[in-house]
Structures are given as C-alpha cells and as structure tokens.
Scaffold this motif. Structure first.
Motif, short mmCIF file in Angstrom:
data_model
loop_
_atom_site.label_atom_id
_atom_site.label_comp_id
_atom_site.label_asym_id
_atom_site.label_seq_id
_atom_site.Cartn_x
_atom_site.Cartn_y
_atom_site.Cartn_z
N ASP A 139 -47.51 1.22 -67.87
CA ASP A 139 -46.09 1.02 -67.53
C ASP A 139 -45.64 -0.39 -67.89
O ASP A 139 -44.53 -0.59 -68.38
CB ASP A 139 -45.85 1.29 -66.05
CG ASP A 139 -46.01 2.77 -65.69
OD1 ASP A 139 -45.98 3.62 -66.60
OD2 ASP A 139 -46.20 3.05 -64.49
N TYR A 140 -46.51 -1.38 -67.66
CA TYR A 140 -46.19 -2.77 -67.99
C TYR A 140 -45.97 -2.91 -69.50
O TYR A 140 -44.96 -3.45 -69.95
CB TYR A 140 -47.32 -3.69 -67.52
CG TYR A 140 -47.16 -5.11 -67.99
CD1 TYR A 140 -46.31 -5.98 -67.32
CD2 TYR A 140 -47.84 -5.58 -69.11
CE1 TYR A 140 -46.15 -7.30 -67.76
CE2 TYR A 140 -47.69 -6.88 -69.55
CZ TYR A 140 -46.84 -7.74 -68.87
OH TYR A 140 -46.69 -9.01 -69.31
N GLN A 142 -36.28 7.60 -78.31
CA GLN A 142 -35.57 6.33 -78.23
C GLN A 142 -34.23 6.43 -78.95
O GLN A 142 -33.22 5.93 -78.47
CB GLN A 142 -36.41 5.20 -78.79
CG GLN A 142 -37.53 4.77 -77.89
CD GLN A 142 -38.38 3.67 -78.50
OE1 GLN A 142 -38.29 3.40 -79.69
NE2 GLN A 142 -39.18 3.04 -77.68
N LEU A 165 -45.29 -0.61 -71.69
CA LEU A 165 -44.21 0.23 -72.21
C LEU A 165 -42.82 -0.38 -71.99
O LEU A 165 -41.84 0.10 -72.56
CB LEU A 165 -44.29 1.63 -71.61
CG LEU A 165 -45.53 2.41 -72.06
CD1 LEU A 165 -45.63 3.72 -71.30
CD2 LEU A 165 -45.53 2.63 -73.56
N LYS A 166 -42.73 -1.45 -71.21
CA LYS A 166 -41.46 -2.17 -71.06
C LYS A 166 -41.17 -3.03 -72.28
O LYS A 166 -40.06 -3.50 -72.46
CB LYS A 166 -41.50 -3.05 -69.80
CG LYS A 166 -41.53 -2.24 -68.51
CD LYS A 166 -41.63 -3.15 -67.32
CE LYS A 166 -41.74 -2.32 -66.04
NZ LYS A 166 -41.95 -3.15 -64.87
N ILE A 167 -42.18 -3.22 -73.14
CA ILE A 167 -42.06 -4.04 -74.33
C ILE A 167 -41.72 -3.12 -75.51
O ILE A 167 -42.40 -2.11 -75.71
CB ILE A 167 -43.37 -4.82 -74.58
CG1 ILE A 167 -43.70 -5.68 -73.34
CG2 ILE A 167 -43.26 -5.67 -75.84
CD1 ILE A 167 -45.09 -6.26 -73.34
#
Length: 94
Positions: A38-39, A89, A41-43
C-alpha cells in the motif's frame, strides 16, 4: 503475499529495505506485506502485481527450457497486470 512492480527500470535493487529484481517491465519486489505494498502503490511509478494462483514448482538448473518457460509466463503475467493497471488509471483520470 503481494509484490509490486516499479516501472522505473533504473530503480535501485533495494528500496526501503525491500529487494527488487530487474525484469523487462521494471523492478519487481520480493514478496512484501500488504501494508508495504500500500505504501509503494501511493507512488505513481509502482503497480501491484497479482500473485500467481499457486507457486511454480522449483525448476532444476539442469533444465534451462523449463526455467525459460517459467520466466516467460511470469513476464506475461506482469505485462497483463501492468496493462490492466494502466487502463484503470486512464479510466480513473477520464
């Protein structure tokens, strides 16, 4: 456990203590926790990689054809997942 793909092919082989391996599509992480995924995937350059339904059996080094087939299957799954992520996206941005 999940994995992430960093589409930046020039990324480091270790990011935040997580090992990444070069592939045709970018740098593939080792298996990580969902919180770590999750961390990442914020990038924007990171996409989730769906785990295979079952682990591929270990391929003996004496069988290069089988090893190549396993790698080709993995790369095909990565491409399909990356394409799905990109489509999602684009749809989200539209």
């Amino acid at each position: 456990m999940p994995q992430v793909l960093n589409r930046n092919k020039n990324a480091s082989t270790v990011i935040n203590g997580i090992a990444f391996t070069p592939t045709k599509n970018g740098m593939l992480s080792e298996e990580i926790t969902q919180d770590q995924a999750d961390y990442f995937l914020k990038i924007p350059t990171y996409v989730a990689v769906k785990a295979p339904a079952a682990k591929a059996p270990a391929t003996p080094p004496s069988d290069p054809a089988a090893a190549a087939a396993v790698e080709a299957e993995r790369e095909a799954a990565e491409r399909a997942n990356a394409a799905a992520q990109a489509a999602a996206q684009e749809k989200q941005q539209a």
